[in-house]
Structures are given as C-alpha cells and as structure tokens.
Design a protein around this motif. Structure first.
Motif, PDB file in Angstrom:
ATOM      1  N   ASP A 114       0.818  -1.208   0.000  1.00  0.00           N
ATOM      2  CA  ASP A 114       0.000   0.000   0.000  1.00  0.00           C
ATOM      3  C   ASP A 114       0.856   1.264   0.000  1.00  0.00           C
ATOM      4  O   ASP A 114       0.338   2.363  -0.240  1.00  0.00           O
ATOM      5  CB  ASP A 114      -0.945  -0.008   1.208  1.00  0.00           C
TER       6      ASP A 114
ATOM      7  N   PRO B 179      -9.222  -4.083  -6.141  1.00  0.00           N
ATOM      8  CA  PRO B 179      -8.797  -4.715  -4.883  1.00  0.00           C
ATOM      9  C   PRO B 179      -9.600  -5.978  -4.596  1.00  0.00           C
ATOM     10  O   PRO B 179     -10.813  -6.023  -4.790  1.00  0.00           O
ATOM     11  CB  PRO B 179      -9.080  -3.630  -3.838  1.00  0.00           C
TER      12      PRO B 179
ATOM     13  N   THR C 238      -7.068  -7.552   1.570  1.00  0.00           N
ATOM     14  CA  THR C 238      -6.015  -6.791   2.238  1.00  0.00           C
ATOM     15  C   THR C 238      -5.122  -7.750   3.018  1.00  0.00           C
ATOM     16  O   THR C 238      -5.611  -8.701   3.623  1.00  0.00           O
ATOM     17  CB  THR C 238      -6.609  -5.754   3.206  1.00  0.00           C
TER      18      THR C 238
ATOM     19  N   HIS D  77      -4.255 -12.116   6.147  1.00  0.00           N
ATOM     20  CA  HIS D  77      -5.071 -11.310   5.244  1.00  0.00           C
ATOM     21  C   HIS D  77      -6.547 -11.397   5.604  1.00  0.00           C
ATOM     22  O   HIS D  77      -6.973 -12.203   6.421  1.00  0.00           O
ATOM     23  CB  HIS D  77      -4.812 -11.656   3.774  1.00  0.00           C
TER      24      HIS D  77
ATOM     25  N   THR E 150      -2.223  -4.841  -0.678  1.00  0.00           N
ATOM     26  CA  THR E 150      -3.501  -5.173  -1.291  1.00  0.00           C
ATOM     27  C   THR E 150      -3.269  -6.140  -2.439  1.00  0.00           C
ATOM     28  O   THR E 150      -2.338  -5.973  -3.231  1.00  0.00           O
ATOM     29  CB  THR E 150      -4.206  -3.916  -1.826  1.00  0.00           C
TER      30      THR E 150
ATOM     31  N   TYR F  44      -4.567  -7.177  -5.843  1.00  0.00           N
ATOM     32  CA  TYR F  44      -5.398  -6.678  -6.932  1.00  0.00           C
ATOM     33  C   TYR F  44      -5.651  -7.807  -7.927  1.00  0.00           C
ATOM     34  O   TYR F  44      -4.754  -8.594  -8.236  1.00  0.00           O
ATOM     35  CB  TYR F  44      -4.706  -5.517  -7.652  1.00  0.00           C
TER      36      TYR F  44
END
Length: 324
Positions: A123, A139, A142, A277, A298, A300
């Motif tokens: 990030d 996204p 996380t 996560h 993140t 993606y």
C-alpha cells in the motif's frame, strides 16, 4: 519456439528467462525495492528460490528478467496460475518497464488459459497501485504484516487441558501439511500438494524447527506453528499458523505463537513478524496476542478478456502511470 509471449523491452534494455543461478541477483533487486518502500528488506533469497521452484512454473516460459545496457537487473516478473509478481528496480522506474512487464504477465497468463490474474502490491507503492487500476485491476483482499516486540522474554500460557506441545521433528511435514490444508479449506481457492506446500515451508533452508511448536491431543495433531529464521536478520518470522477446527477457541494458537516467540527471543531476536489477510478473519486474534500492524498490502485482481495475445508485448501500447 517458446510458448511464452516475447517481451519487447524499452530501448536500452534486453530480456531473457530467469534461472536458478539468478536467485541472488533477483534478491538484490527485490531488496532494493523493499528498502525504497519500507527502509528495510524483508524477502530473503530463500523465498526467491522457492518462487522459481513452484510446481507448475516453468522458468523458461513463465519468468522474464530485464537487464540494462550495463548488465544490471532492472526488473523481473513471473506468472503461475492466477498469480504473478512484477518488480522494477527503483533506479529504473518511469521508463516503461512496469507497464511492459505487466502486459507480458497478462499475455503469458492468457497463453496458459488463465481467466484471471492477481498481484500483491504494498500500500506504500502508490505508483504500482495506480498502474494496476489503470489496467482494470480492482482490490480483492487486504494483507497485513504484523509484528510482536520482545524486549523481554515473552510469557507462554500453559497448554489447555489434554494438550501436549513439542517442537517440530523430522517426519512431521506430511501431518502438518494435512492439518494446515484442512484448516484453510474454508477460504483458500485450492488445496496445495505436499510438494508445493513444503517448498515454501519445511523444506526451505531458513525453516526453524526449534521455533515451530506442534500441539497434540493424545496422538492427534491439532495445532502447529511453522517459523523461518533467515541468516543475519534481526527478526523471527512465522510462516504458518493452523489449528484443527474442533480445537479452536481453546487458546491453542495463542499458546503456540508465544512459544515460537519465546524461542526466537532465546536466539537473540527481539521482534517476530507474520502476514495475515482479510479472508482469514485472524487479524483480531493476532492483535489480542499483542501484535501490531507494521504495514499493509492489497491483492489486486483482474478478469482477463478472452483471446490470444500476439507473440510480442509492446510497452508503447500500455498506458503510463500518471506522475505523483
């Protein structure tokens, strides 16, 4: 002819596939990226070697290295299944390498029949996140790197009634693999084979059996923590935490983690870290143990359009990242 799309590198660069002999050079590149973003390197060469040795990854087709005219490694990428990694040396950013490597990764994934591709980006790396978003990535989850400070020897709670704890022993690998895969079934996309799993855990050169406690109820393995201890590092690292479903909420994970922390403390470490996560729902558990978030990343993901890319990937057709 190779089944991989060719990378048309920006002017002044040349590309080729990666090989085992490139591990140290790739590690220096990754460490430079991490130092620029986080003021420290957290990935060791052992991890790079494990990435290149993943089952189903053919380095000749699924990896690419980009060198400058002086022979310095400027960037690299790999693709396996729905996952890929792209890194560009801080000294070579803004020259089209990132977009070129990302386009190569997508083309390679399509060639292999992939319908989706995901990448993990810190990030702190706003430029990389902007590039991914500009190419249609969104996204997915996380990830958090948590740390546990150990200025003093950590206290370890007594095992719950009926639970016995001992360090990892040779031969425990298959049973721990079964335990971990069963524990993660509820959120992981697929089960890993033992070969694939062991490559990133118990068969790594940095695996630390002494800091990898195992919990038993009778003769049944019900919990495990697997740890890594990289040479020359100031921190211990927990690679896996798993507790059998029918033994959760008994304090087993907390006990095993603190046992690992204590072992690392006796080995001179004063911090221990691990990644988790958002899909696991484990962040609050680690925070209750006393861990704090150091940084986040993140994942993606992008759905790949049907169709077959050409033999070459031209960076000139990829949108550049807007300046910060």
């Amino acid at each position: 002819m190779s089944d991989s799309p060719l990378l048309r590198s920006p002017v002044g660069y040349r590309s080729r596939p990666a090989a085992v002999a490139d591990v140290q050079e790739i590690h220096r590149l990754v460490a430079a990226c991490e130092h620029q973003l986080h003021d420290r390197a957290t990935t060791d060469a052992d991890s790079i070697s494990a990435d290149l040795g993943q089952p189903g990854l053919d380095p000749a087709c699924d990896t690419v290295l980009v060198h400058d005219h002086a022979g310095q490694l400027a960037g690299w990428a790999w693709v396996r299944g729905r996952r890929s990694t792209v890194d560009v040396h801080p000294g070579h950013r803004g020259r089209g390498l990132g977009p070129s490597l990302l386009a190569w990764a997508e083309a390679r994934a399509r060639r292999k029949g992939g319908d989706r591709l995901a990448q993990t980006v810190s990030d702190s790396d706003r430029a990389a996140a902007a590039l991914l978003r500009s190419r249609g990535y969104s996204p997915l989850v996380t990830e958090w790197l948590l740390e546990f400070a150990m200025p003093d020897e950590p206290d370890v709670p007594e095992p719950p009634e009926g639970i016995v704890v001992r360090p990892f022993r040779p031969g425990d690998g298959p049973a721990v693999h079964q335990l971990a895969e069963d524990a993660f079934d509820e959120w992981q996309q697929r089960r890993q084979s033992y070969e694939e799993w062991a490559l990133h855990t118990v068969e790594r050169a940095t695996f630390e059996p002494a800091a990898s406690p195992i919990a038993f109820a009778g003769d049944q393995m019900v919990g495990a923590v697997l740890s890594l201890n990289g040479p020359g590092t100031e921190e211990g690292y927990v690679e896996r935490v798993a507790v059998r479903h029918d033994h959760r909420n008994r304090g087993i994970a907390r006990m095993l983690l603190r046992e690992a922390f204590r072992t690392f403390h006796t080995h001179g470490k004063r911090t221990c870290t691990l990644w988790t996560h958002s899909d696991t729902g484990a962040l609050s558990l680690y925070e209750r143990i006393g861990m704090t978030v150091r940084r986040s990343s993140t994942v993606y993901s992008k759905e790949l359009a049907a169709g077959r890319d050409g033999d070459e990937v031209d960076a000139s057709h990829v949108p550049a990242v807007p300046p910060e």
